[in-house]
Design a protein around this motif. Structure first.
Motif, PDB file in Angstrom:
ATOM      1  N   UNK A 180       0.777  -1.249  -0.179  1.00 38.63           N
ATOM      2  CA  UNK A 180      -0.054  -0.139   0.040  1.00 38.63           C
ATOM      3  C   UNK A 180       1.000   1.448   0.089  1.00 38.63           C
ATOM      4  N   UNK A 181       2.105   1.118   0.390  1.00 38.00           N
ATOM      5  CA  UNK A 181       3.074   2.484   0.692  1.00 38.00           C
ATOM      6  C   UNK A 181       3.850   2.605  -0.544  1.00 38.00           C
ATOM      7  N   UNK A 182       4.370   3.691  -0.615  1.00 35.94           N
ATOM      8  CA  UNK A 182       5.168   4.065  -1.742  1.00 35.94           C
ATOM      9  C   UNK A 182       6.100   4.989  -1.284  1.00 35.94           C
ATOM     10  N   UNK A 183       7.446   5.171  -1.613  1.00 35.73           N
ATOM     11  CA  UNK A 183       8.267   6.318  -1.151  1.00 35.73           C
ATOM     12  C   UNK A 183       7.996   7.495  -2.352  1.00 35.73           C
ATOM     13  N   UNK A 184       7.809   8.707  -1.738  1.00 39.42           N
ATOM     14  CA  UNK A 184       7.330   9.786  -2.545  1.00 39.42           C
ATOM     15  C   UNK A 184       8.519  10.704  -2.846  1.00 39.42           C
ATOM     16  N   UNK A 185       8.298  11.664  -3.721  1.00 38.87           N
ATOM     17  CA  UNK A 185       9.471  12.505  -4.061  1.00 38.87           C
ATOM     18  C   UNK A 185       9.451  13.588  -2.709  1.00 38.87           C
ATOM     19  N   UNK A 186       8.411  13.860  -2.132  1.00 43.84           N
ATOM     20  CA  UNK A 186       8.352  14.702  -0.827  1.00 43.84           C
ATOM     21  C   UNK A 186       9.433  14.335   0.003  1.00 43.84           C
ATOM     22  N   UNK A 187       9.999  15.498   0.545  1.00 41.24           N
ATOM     23  CA  UNK A 187      11.010  15.413   1.530  1.00 41.24           C
ATOM     24  C   UNK A 187      10.504  16.058   2.889  1.00 41.24           C
ATOM     25  N   UNK A 188      11.011  15.543   4.086  1.00 40.82           N
ATOM     26  CA  UNK A 188      10.705  16.433   5.199  1.00 40.82           C
ATOM     27  C   UNK A 188      11.954  17.564   4.993  1.00 40.82           C
ATOM     28  N   UNK A 189      12.118  18.257   6.401  1.00 40.97           N
ATOM     29  CA  UNK A 189      13.110  19.307   6.439  1.00 40.97           C
ATOM     30  C   UNK A 189      14.355  18.865   6.502  1.00 40.97           C
ATOM     31  N   UNK A 190      14.535  17.524   7.113  1.00 43.22           N
ATOM     32  CA  UNK A 190      15.927  17.131   6.939  1.00 43.22           C
ATOM     33  C   UNK A 190      16.566  16.576   5.601  1.00 43.22           C
ATOM     34  N   UNK A 191      15.376  16.505   4.586  1.00 38.90           N
ATOM     35  CA  UNK A 191      15.958  16.121   3.354  1.00 38.90           C
ATOM     36  C   UNK A 191      15.746  14.810   2.956  1.00 38.90           C
ATOM     37  N   UNK A 192      15.048  13.893   3.905  1.00 39.99           N
ATOM     38  CA  UNK A 192      14.747  12.549   3.747  1.00 39.99           C
ATOM     39  C   UNK A 192      13.219  12.261   2.866  1.00 39.99           C
ATOM     40  N   UNK A 193      13.251  11.435   1.946  1.00 37.38           N
ATOM     41  CA  UNK A 193      12.123  11.048   1.101  1.00 37.38           C
ATOM     42  C   UNK A 193      11.207  10.479   2.189  1.00 37.38           C
ATOM     43  N   UNK A 194       9.874  10.708   2.143  1.00 34.84           N
ATOM     44  CA  UNK A 194       8.829  10.256   2.842  1.00 34.84           C
ATOM     45  C   UNK A 194       8.000   9.174   2.230  1.00 34.84           C
ATOM     46  N   UNK A 195       7.637   8.449   3.013  1.00 37.35           N
ATOM     47  CA  UNK A 195       6.529   7.347   2.362  1.00 37.35           C
ATOM     48  C   UNK A 195       5.264   7.803   2.294  1.00 37.35           C
ATOM     49  N   UNK A 196       4.576   7.373   1.639  1.00 41.27           N
ATOM     50  CA  UNK A 196       2.955   7.889   1.291  1.00 41.27           C
ATOM     51  C   UNK A 196       2.334   6.667   0.964  1.00 41.27           C
ATOM     52  N   UNK A 197       0.853   6.858   1.446  1.00 45.50           N
ATOM     53  CA  UNK A 197      -0.089   5.566   1.285  1.00 45.50           C
ATOM     54  C   UNK A 197      -0.466   5.808  -0.013  1.00 45.50           C
ATOM     55  N   UNK A 198       0.223   5.303  -1.086  1.00 44.72           N
ATOM     56  CA  UNK A 198      -0.198   5.614  -2.307  1.00 44.72           C
ATOM     57  C   UNK A 198      -1.647   4.875  -2.928  1.00 44.72           C
ATOM     58  N   UNK A 199      -1.651   3.660  -2.148  1.00 42.36           N
ATOM     59  CA  UNK A 199      -3.139   2.850  -2.467  1.00 42.36           C
ATOM     60  C   UNK A 199      -3.855   2.592  -1.137  1.00 42.36           C
ATOM     61  N   UNK A 200      -4.642   3.649  -0.620  1.00 45.75           N
ATOM     62  CA  UNK A 200      -5.377   3.577   0.775  1.00 45.75           C
ATOM     63  C   UNK A 200      -6.277   2.486   0.651  1.00 45.75           C
ATOM     64  N   UNK A 201      -6.833   2.029  -0.397  1.00 45.35           N
ATOM     65  CA  UNK A 201      -7.785   0.891  -0.454  1.00 45.35           C
ATOM     66  C   UNK A 201      -6.926  -0.371   0.095  1.00 45.35           C
ATOM     67  N   UNK A 202      -5.848  -0.585  -0.319  1.00 46.75           N
ATOM     68  CA  UNK A 202      -4.744  -1.797   0.263  1.00 46.75           C
ATOM     69  C   UNK A 202      -4.286  -1.825   1.803  1.00 46.75           C
ATOM     70  N   UNK A 203      -4.597  -0.651   2.124  1.00 46.85           N
ATOM     71  CA  UNK A 203      -4.235  -0.536   3.682  1.00 46.85           C
ATOM     72  C   UNK A 203      -5.039  -1.399   4.761  1.00 46.85           C
ATOM     73  N   UNK A 204      -4.657  -2.411   5.406  1.00 46.42           N
ATOM     74  CA  UNK A 204      -5.547  -2.894   6.229  1.00 46.42           C
ATOM     75  C   UNK A 204      -5.341  -2.449   7.617  1.00 46.42           C
TER      76      UNK A 204
END
Lengths: 87, 385, 283
Positions: free
Chosen positions: A38-62
């Motif tokens: 359900x998760x994917x690593x996104x292009x979005x970064x936090x302030x420290x410069x780390x790429x964040x995971x994102x719930x790409x497929x919410x319907x898959x998450x249990x």
């Protein structure tokens, strides 16, 4: 504490994840070991410069929280929308 | 844990300094000792291993002095009074945890029955060669307290003072005995409990939100807690803030280390103990400590009988060093002789404190035997010639 | 679940994020430990954590219980004094392979021999991380470290076998891939009476993996997954971490034997009878 919540509260979805973005170091354990993919690593970064995971497929998450168990940084957790026995 | 009269062997005894030290520790409330056998200190832990099971204490023989010198500190943080016991080579291994106790402000007592070194040296022979190591042996700047007994009776009485200082100043307190005083038999009077002054651990009553284990509220010593008290403290040998959390800034280092030194060194008047006689208007004063002070006493008596105006000062506390008291002695006499069983250690402190007011002379040896009073008499005659 | 692990009161939340590198397994092990403590039901003020020096040694600074960051290799000794003096608390030693097995090796074998009632969690990342990636007694043969630039030529410890030989009464090995098993194992250890030793194999991406060109932390996690074979309750024979062999994990040993304190009290009662006064420390 910047929470990034996806899918929370929706009764159609079985689960969702909560991410404390500032703690994430982008190791991708959560994404790699998510049993439903359900998760994917996104292009979005936090302030420290780390790429964040994102719930790409919410319907898959249990909401099983395996991502939470694998997280070395106490940055993510899975939450079930309904009690286990209803799933 | 039994306390009070039921554990004390109040009364008059004929015992050696090591046994007296063990009984004094019991009187002070010490109930946990971790040690490792080493001559000439071993009788202390042998005695405690026999006594403790009958009074609810525990002696634990560890695998080495590295472990012995920190095991009891775990007990201390549980709320118990504890100590370790050793001699020369073991004392060298314990330096690590003298520094740890200083940094973590752990009330701790280290007994060193000094023998002649360096290295394995003369295991069953006395020396006073570890007094600088006691002060400076662990790396870094820190404050410690060191006391030096001159008789079996003082081995009993002063170890109690060691525990009291440890609780008052939350620092390592070093009991610098020597082989002679440890193995010397003599009359030892163990008072009744009501005549023994014991400083008990003060556990902070503050709520967890209002408590920090290294925050100074009054004076310069923080309030102590213990594991399980609910304060959920952290402590570390790293430079830390008042909550005990690592703080790698030079500001934290500066304020912490200055306080660790200051809380001892700024209280030299409260801590310092010495005895003096015939100092005022004398021509020579012999300064000594531990068993050497008994030798100095004989020498001073001998020359006084011959008409020489000689005085004596016995240092009971070695560290922190009381510069001012020594300087005042220098102003009251014409010569100072320092007698010690080493090749010149405390004499350096005396010279520093005296600041050239009068000449300072040394009488010493390389350890192995107490110095004969005649050597001191000869030196007195020589400097006054 | 009353409180998610992210926000667990067992963590010093104000100190997050922690110091460990991205993909470091120490954080995963701590995550599992927090869950195990919560499951065990041990009250927060009845658990004390003692650490030595090194990356894993920093665990003590992140757990919101009475916690002690001691000297290099001596956590076990401090913990012994603490555990004997707080018999109603659980004392956990949490440290790394270099701290516990090299500089602390003598203390490790003797604390196990005495069967002192405590839990020892040894995060084995095959290197000294904090000081820059030097060789440890567990660095596999031929692997590079900053002090073995031509590859490690020494034999290595098999820690579970060492601990069994010393008399440890609970011995496990897991990897940080085995999170569910590790949580269960830690929970069992927390309830076990006696000396428990849990080796947790863990990636050190920055100082071990990079130097040995082992890829990213996920690659080691994949290795842990693919190479591991679970063998519970069969002792530690054949569990060495030889290259190419199966990576044997599991709860190897679980036996009940009188603890140090019980042995002491039994002996003293036999000899001294009613004259014996047990050491209770502080209750």
């Amino acid at each position: 504490m910047a929470d990034h919540t996806a899918g929370g509260g929706s009764s159609r979805l079985r689960g969702y994840v909560v991410i404390i973005e500032e703690r994430c170091k982008g190791c991708a354990f959560c994404q790699a070991f998510c049993p439903t993919g359900a998760l994917e690593m996104s292009d979005r970064m936090n302030r420290a410069g780390y790429h964040l995971p994102v719930l790409r497929f919410p319907e898959k998450c249990n909401g099983c929280d395996l991502c939470g168990m694998y997280c070395p940084d106490f940055a993510i957790r899975g939450v079930r929308n309904r009690p286990r026995e209803d799933v | 844990m039994l306390r009070g009269e039921t554990v004390l062997r109040s009364g008059k005894h004929f015992m050696d300094g090591n046994e007296a030290c063990a009984e004094g520790a019991i009187a002070a409330g010490c109930r946990f000792v971790s040690g490792y056998p080493i001559t000439p200190s071993t009788e202390i832990v042998e005695h405690l291993s026999r006594r403790f099971p009958e009074i609810g204490g525990m002696f634990l023989q560890m695998e080495d002095e590295l472990s012995a010198s920190i095991c009891f500190q775990g007990a201390v943080w549980a709320g118990v009074k504890g100590m370790t016991v050793t001699s020369g080579p073991g004392f060298s291994l314990m330096m690590e945890h003298i520094g740890f106790a200083a940094m973590t402000e752990t009330p701790s007592v280290f007994v060193n029955v000094q023998r002649a070194g360096p290295s394995t040296g003369l295991p069953t022979a006395p020396a006073q060669q570890d007094v600088m190591q006691a002060r400076w042996g662990s790396h870094g700047d820190y404050g410690i307290i060191a006391l030096s007994p001159a008789s079996p009776q003082e081995c009993h009485d002063l170890i109690i003072t060691c525990f009291n200082y440890a609780e008052t100043y939350r620092c390592p307190v070093l009991f610098m005995m020597d082989e002679t005083v440890g193995h010397m038999h003599g009359k030892v009077t163990i008072p009744s409990m009501e005549d023994i002054h014991v400083v008990e651990r003060r556990i902070s009553t503050r709520s967890p939100s209002d408590y920090a284990p290294f925050r100074v509220v009054e004076g310069d010593v923080p309030e102590m807690t213990r594991a399980g008290a609910g304060h959920r403290i952290h402590m570390t040998g790293l430079t830390h803030d008042e909550r005990g959390y690592p703080d790698m800034t030079t500001a934290a280092q500066e304020s912490l280390v200055r306080r660790l030194c200051g809380k001892v060194n700024n209280h030299v008047k409260e801590i310092s103990m010495m005895e003096s006689r015939h100092v005022e208007g004398s021509d020579v004063v012999v300064i000594s400590y531990g068993i050497s002070a008994q030798i100095a006493g004989h020498a001073v008596d001998a020359v006084r009988a011959a008409g020489i105006r000689a005085g004596q000062v016995r240092l009971i506390s070695l560290w922190p060093f009381d510069d001012e008291a020594i300087r005042n002695i220098a102003r009251s006499t014409r010569h100072i002789i320092v007698l010690e069983m080493n090749l010149g250690q405390m004499v350096r402190e005396v010279e520093r404190a005296v600041r050239g007011i009068v000449p300072v002379h040394a009488v010493g040896n390389a350890g192995g035997r107490v110095i004969a009073p005649d050597c001191v008499v000869e030196k007195i005659r020589e400097v006054l010639r | 679940m009353n409180q998610p692990v992210l926000l667990s009161p067992l963590l010093r939340q104000e100190r997050m994020p922690h110091i460990w590198c991205p993909g470091c397994g120490v954080g995963v092990s701590l995550n599992c430990f927090v869950r195990a403590v919560e499951k065990s039901g041990i009250p927060q003020d009845r658990i004390h954590v003692v650490s030595g020096i090194g990356c894993t040694g920093r665990v003590a600074g992140y757990v919101n219980v009475d916690s002690f960051h001691t000297t290099h290799g001596r956590a076990l000794c401090f913990a012994t004094g603490l555990a004997l003096s707080r018999p109603d608390s659980r004392v956990v030693v949490y440290s790394g392979d270099g701290d516990l097995t090299a500089i602390g090796g003598n203390h490790l074998i003797h604390t196990a021999r005495r069967n002192v009632d405590m839990v020892v969690i040894c995060v084995n990342n095959f290197t000294y991380g904090m000081t820059g990636g030097q060789v440890t007694p567990t660095t596999p043969e031929n692997m590079k470290a900053s002090t073995t630039p031509y590859g490690n030529f020494e034999y290595t410890f098999n820690l579970p076998a060492l601990m069994e030989a010393c008399g440890a009464t609970f011995v496990s090995r897991w990897t940080v891939f085995h999170v569910r098993q590790l949580i269960r194992s830690l929970e069992k250890a927390l309830k076990h009476r006696g000396f428990s030793f849990i080796e947790v194999l863990s990636p050190c991406p920055t100082l071990y993996m990079r130097r040995n060109r082992l890829g990213n932390p996920l690659n080691m996690m994949e290795q842990f997954k693919e190479r591991s074979v679970i063998r519970n309750g069969e002792g530690t024979a054949g569990t060495s971490l030889e290259e190419g062999a199966d990576l044997i994990v599991g709860d190897f040993i679980e036996v009940r034997r009188a603890t140090f304190k019980e042995c002491y009290e039994r002996r003293m009662t036999e000899v001294l009878g009613e004259r014996f006064v047990p050491y209770e420390g502080v209750r």
